[in-house]
Design an enzyme around this catalytic site. Sequence first.
Site, PDB file in Angstrom:
ATOM      1  CB  THR A  66      -1.038  -0.058   1.150  1.00  0.00           C
ATOM      2  OG1 THR A  66      -1.942   1.031   0.994  1.00  0.00           O
ATOM      3  CG2 THR A  66      -0.392   0.019   2.526  1.00  0.00           C
ATOM      4  CE  LYS A  70      -1.950   0.591  -3.420  1.00  0.00           C
ATOM      5  NZ  LYS A  70      -3.346   0.670  -3.855  1.00  0.00           N
ATOM      6  CB  ALA A 132      -5.781  12.870 -13.726  1.00  0.00           C
ATOM      7  N   GLY A 133      -5.171  10.965 -10.604  1.00  0.00           N
ATOM      8  CA  GLY A 133      -4.064  10.447  -9.792  1.00  0.00           C
ATOM      9  C   GLY A 133      -3.969   8.936  -9.907  1.00  0.00           C
ATOM     10  N   GLY A 134      -3.373   8.337  -8.903  1.00  0.00           N
ATOM     11  CA  GLY A 134      -3.155   6.889  -8.906  1.00  0.00           C
ATOM     12  C   GLY A 134      -4.457   6.100  -8.921  1.00  0.00           C
ATOM     13  CE  LYS A 160      -1.833  14.437 -11.051  1.00  0.00           C
ATOM     14  NZ  LYS A 160      -2.135  14.768  -9.633  1.00  0.00           N
ATOM     15  CG  LEU A 229     -12.829   5.155  -6.374  1.00  0.00           C
ATOM     16  CD1 LEU A 229     -11.451   4.956  -6.994  1.00  0.00           C
ATOM     17  CD2 LEU A 229     -13.620   3.852  -6.504  1.00  0.00           C
TER      18      LEU A 229
HETATM   19  P1  ATR Z   1      -4.577   9.202  -5.631  1.00  0.00           P
HETATM   20  O1  ATR Z   1      -3.273   8.541  -5.917  1.00  0.00           O
HETATM   21  O2  ATR Z   1      -5.246   8.737  -4.378  1.00  0.00           O
HETATM   22  O3  ATR Z   1      -5.509   9.171  -6.791  1.00  0.00           O
HETATM   23  P2  ATR Z   1      -3.456  11.831  -6.124  1.00  0.00           P
HETATM   24  O4  ATR Z   1      -2.429  11.253  -7.003  1.00  0.00           O
HETATM   25  O5  ATR Z   1      -3.074  12.862  -5.135  1.00  0.00           O
HETATM   26  O6  ATR Z   1      -4.215  10.715  -5.267  1.00  0.00           O
HETATM   27  O7  ATR Z   1      -4.623  12.392  -7.061  1.00  0.00           O
HETATM   28  C1  ATR Z   1      -5.684  13.075  -6.543  1.00  0.00           C
HETATM   29  C2  ATR Z   1      -6.570  13.569  -7.683  1.00  0.00           C
HETATM   30  O8  ATR Z   1      -7.658  14.242  -7.090  1.00  0.00           O
HETATM   31  C3  ATR Z   1      -5.884  14.539  -8.604  1.00  0.00           C
HETATM   32  O9  ATR Z   1      -6.321  14.343  -9.910  1.00  0.00           O
HETATM   33  C4  ATR Z   1      -6.348  15.884  -8.063  1.00  0.00           C
HETATM   34  O10 ATR Z   1      -6.454  16.895  -9.036  1.00  0.00           O
HETATM   35  P3  ATR Z   1      -5.150  17.652  -9.621  1.00  0.00           P
HETATM   36  O11 ATR Z   1      -4.548  16.724 -10.628  1.00  0.00           O
HETATM   37  O12 ATR Z   1      -5.701  18.895 -10.227  1.00  0.00           O
HETATM   38  O13 ATR Z   1      -4.273  17.899  -8.430  1.00  0.00           O
HETATM   39  C5  ATR Z   1      -7.735  15.552  -7.593  1.00  0.00           C
HETATM   40  N1  ATR Z   1      -8.169  16.470  -6.556  1.00  0.00           N
HETATM   41  C6  ATR Z   1      -7.719  16.545  -5.298  1.00  0.00           C
HETATM   42  N2  ATR Z   1      -8.361  17.528  -4.631  1.00  0.00           N
HETATM   43  C7  ATR Z   1      -9.233  18.089  -5.500  1.00  0.00           C
HETATM   44  C8  ATR Z   1     -10.200  19.141  -5.412  1.00  0.00           C
HETATM   45  N3  ATR Z   1     -10.389  19.815  -4.277  1.00  0.00           N
HETATM   46  N4  ATR Z   1     -10.906  19.423  -6.510  1.00  0.00           N
HETATM   47  C9  ATR Z   1     -10.731  18.758  -7.654  1.00  0.00           C
HETATM   48  N5  ATR Z   1      -9.860  17.735  -7.799  1.00  0.00           N
HETATM   49  C10 ATR Z   1      -9.113  17.402  -6.737  1.00  0.00           C
END
Ligand code: ATR
Length: 284
Positions: A66, A70, A132-134, A160, A229
Site C-alpha cells: 500500500t 505501490k 487523474a491520480g493513482g 495531468k 472511491l
Molecule cells: P490518488 O493517488 O489517491 O488518486 P493523487 O495522485 O493525489 O491521489 O490524485 C488526486 C486527484 O484528485 C488529482 O487528480 C487531483 O487533481 P489535480 O490533478 O488537479 O491535483 C484531484 N483532486 C484533489 N483535490 C481536489 C479538489 N479539491 N478538486 C478537484 N480535484 C481534486
Amino acid sequence: MVDINTEILGLIGYPLSHSLSPLLHNHSIKEMGLNYVYLAFPIKEGELEKAIHGFRAINVRGLNVTIPYKEAVIPLLDEIDSLAKKVGAVNTILNENGVLKGYNTDVIGLSRMIEEDANFTIKDKKAIILGAGGAARATGIALLQKGVGEIHLLNRTISKAKDLAKDWQAYYPDSLIKVNLLDEKIYKEFIAEVDIIIDTTPVGMSPKHNVEPLIKEKYLNKDILVVDLVYNPQETSLLKAAKRRSAPNINGMGMLLYQGIESFKIWTNHEINVSKWRELSMNM
Ligand code: ATR
C-alpha cells in the site's frame, strides 16, 4: 494455530495504523482452517529494498503493498503481471520459490464492486472519471479492460489528465477516451448520455466531508450509477446528492474488500466470500 509449516502473508506500507487487512485475512485463514498468518509490516522510507530482499530470504509467501510503495516496489520484483504494468502500480506480491511476481488486484477489485455489488455491466457504457491520480489510473484500466464504450476523463489540472489518457490510449488504441477540464460548463454538454460517474479524488474524505460534490446535484438521476472511491465517511456529499436524486450509488469499500479477496486467491488459491468481510468491516 501457528506451527513449523505456517506460511507468512502480510502488508507493507507506511504508516499502517488504519488497515483492516490483518483482521480480515486472519479471520478467513482461521475460518478456512488454513496454515497462514497475515502480519502488518510498516516499512520506513529508505528501507523498502532491504525489506523486499529480507522477505525473499525468509520466504514470505505473499504481500499486499500500500501507500507509499505501490510504484516504488516495481523495480525490486522479478516479474510484473500485464495488468499491473498497465496501471504502473503493484498492490500484491506472490513469492513462488524465490521469484517475486507483482500483481494489481485494485483493478479487478473495482470492476467486481461495480459489476457484482452495483449490478452494473461496464461493457459499452459511457463513463466519467473524476481525477487523474493513482486511483484514477487503476479505475481507467478497470473500465477499459471490461470494454467500456467511452471514457470522459475530467480533472482540475488538464495536463495531468492528458498524460494519463495518453498512457491509456497506448494500451487500448481502439477505445474512445476524451479529456477535459473538470468544469460544469463542459460536463453539462454530455452528462445526460453518461451511464456511470466514478469520483477517484479525495474530495469529501473525512474530516473535510462537508464539501460541494465535484458534479452538481442537479445533473444526477436514476439512470447514472454514482461511485465514490472514498469510503470514510460511508456516504460522501456526492453520494448523498446521488441518493436525493434517486441515482444508484456506492462507495469504495467493496473495492477494498474485493482487492484483498483477489490477493488472497493469488497466494492461496482459496476464494473468500465477500459477505463475511463486509460484515466484519462494518463492525470495525
Ligand atoms: P490518488 O493517488 O489517491 O488518486 P493523487 O495522485 O493525489 O491521489 O490524485 C488526486 C486527484 O484528485 C488529482 O487528480 C487531483 O487533481 P489535480 O490533478 O488537479 O491535483 C484531484 N483532486 C484533489 N483535490 C481536489 C479538489 N479539491 N478538486 C478537484 N480535484 C481534486
